[in-house]
Write a protein that holds these residues in place. Structure first.
Motif, PDB file in Angstrom:
ATOM      1  N   MET A   1      -0.677  -8.137   7.531  1.00  0.00           N
ATOM      2  CA  MET A   1      -1.542  -7.094   8.072  1.00  0.00           C
ATOM      3  C   MET A   1      -0.989  -6.628   9.408  1.00  0.00           C
ATOM      4  O   MET A   1      -0.919  -7.426  10.357  1.00  0.00           O
ATOM      5  CB  MET A   1      -2.964  -7.624   8.230  1.00  0.00           C
ATOM      6  N   ASN A   2      -0.596  -5.383   9.478  1.00  0.00           N
ATOM      7  CA  ASN A   2      -0.070  -4.795  10.707  1.00  0.00           C
ATOM      8  C   ASN A   2      -0.987  -3.675  11.188  1.00  0.00           C
ATOM      9  O   ASN A   2      -1.834  -3.189  10.436  1.00  0.00           O
ATOM     10  CB  ASN A   2       1.336  -4.236  10.455  1.00  0.00           C
TER      11      ASN A   2
ATOM     12  N   ASN B   1      -7.186   2.598  -0.043  1.00  0.00           N
ATOM     13  CA  ASN B   1      -6.719   3.673   0.845  1.00  0.00           C
ATOM     14  C   ASN B   1      -6.837   3.278   2.314  1.00  0.00           C
ATOM     15  O   ASN B   1      -6.024   3.689   3.140  1.00  0.00           O
ATOM     16  CB  ASN B   1      -7.507   4.953   0.580  1.00  0.00           C
ATOM     17  N   SER B   2      -7.828   2.484   2.636  1.00  0.00           N
ATOM     18  CA  SER B   2      -8.098   2.134   4.027  1.00  0.00           C
ATOM     19  C   SER B   2      -7.003   1.266   4.640  1.00  0.00           C
ATOM     20  O   SER B   2      -6.893   1.183   5.867  1.00  0.00           O
ATOM     21  CB  SER B   2      -9.445   1.429   4.147  1.00  0.00           C
ATOM     22  N   VAL B   3      -6.189   0.616   3.825  1.00  0.00           N
ATOM     23  CA  VAL B   3      -5.154  -0.277   4.363  1.00  0.00           C
ATOM     24  C   VAL B   3      -3.746   0.155   3.972  1.00  0.00           C
ATOM     25  O   VAL B   3      -2.771  -0.455   4.435  1.00  0.00           O
ATOM     26  CB  VAL B   3      -5.386  -1.730   3.908  1.00  0.00           C
ATOM     27  N   LYS B   4      -3.630   1.175   3.154  1.00  0.00           N
ATOM     28  CA  LYS B   4      -2.320   1.617   2.677  1.00  0.00           C
ATOM     29  C   LYS B   4      -1.426   1.987   3.863  1.00  0.00           C
ATOM     30  O   LYS B   4      -1.857   2.690   4.777  1.00  0.00           O
ATOM     31  CB  LYS B   4      -2.504   2.799   1.733  1.00  0.00           C
ATOM     32  N   GLY B   5      -0.209   1.493   3.841  1.00  0.00           N
ATOM     33  CA  GLY B   5       0.733   1.759   4.918  1.00  0.00           C
ATOM     34  C   GLY B   5       0.664   0.757   6.050  1.00  0.00           C
ATOM     35  O   GLY B   5       1.555   0.730   6.913  1.00  0.00           O
ATOM     36  N   ARG B   6      -0.383  -0.060   6.087  1.00  0.00           N
ATOM     37  CA  ARG B   6      -0.532  -1.065   7.155  1.00  0.00           C
ATOM     38  C   ARG B   6      -0.445  -2.484   6.624  1.00  0.00           C
ATOM     39  O   ARG B   6       0.034  -3.384   7.318  1.00  0.00           O
ATOM     40  CB  ARG B   6      -1.870  -0.870   7.868  1.00  0.00           C
ATOM     41  N   PHE B   7      -0.937  -2.707   5.425  1.00  0.00           N
ATOM     42  CA  PHE B   7      -0.959  -4.048   4.831  1.00  0.00           C
ATOM     43  C   PHE B   7       0.088  -4.136   3.718  1.00  0.00           C
ATOM     44  O   PHE B   7       0.359  -3.149   3.023  1.00  0.00           O
ATOM     45  CB  PHE B   7      -2.329  -4.349   4.230  1.00  0.00           C
TER      46      PHE B   7
END
Length: 119
Positions: free
Chosen positions: A83-84, A62-68
């Motif tokens: 990784m964005n 959940n901590s990286v969803k939508g960014r990685f």
């Protein structure tokens, strides 16, 4: 026995991007689900992202969803992690390994690649 070599880490400002690579030798990864993990200083290693053998299914913490974004190129025997919108809390050593769900299957780990995000 497969050897995994992670690369692509570095120092980046918050909001920046990095692309990590995990290159395998010794065995093809084309039939293996793979994942990325990270370990921040003083913390336990945690699951970040996983991808099935064909690349058709991906899943994230959940901590990286939508960014990685995790991806793979089986012809190159390599797995990637784009990784964005990086945050200081993404600072960690990043590792790859074979996975079942969010659990690492490989008994050994590579040297990892350091990602440092400055605020």
């Amino acid at each position: 026995q497969v050897q995994l070599v992670e690369s692509g880490g570095g120092l980046v400002q918050a909001g920046g991007s990095l692309r990590l690579s995990c290159a395998a030798s010794g065995r093809t990864l084309s039939s293996t689900a793979m994942g990325w993990f990270r370990q921040a200083q003083g913390k336990e290693r945690e699951f970040v992202a996983g991808i099935n053998y064909s690349g058709g299914n991906t899943y994230y913490a959940n901590s990286v969803k939508g960014r990685f974004t995790i991806s793979r190129d089986n012809a190159k025997n390599t797995v990637y992690l784009q990784m964005n919108s990086l945050k200081p809390e993404d600072t960690a050593v990043y590792y790859c390994n074979s996975v079942r769900g969010a659990q690492a299957l490989g008994g050994s780990w590579g040297q990892g690649t350091q990602v440092t995000v400055s605020s």
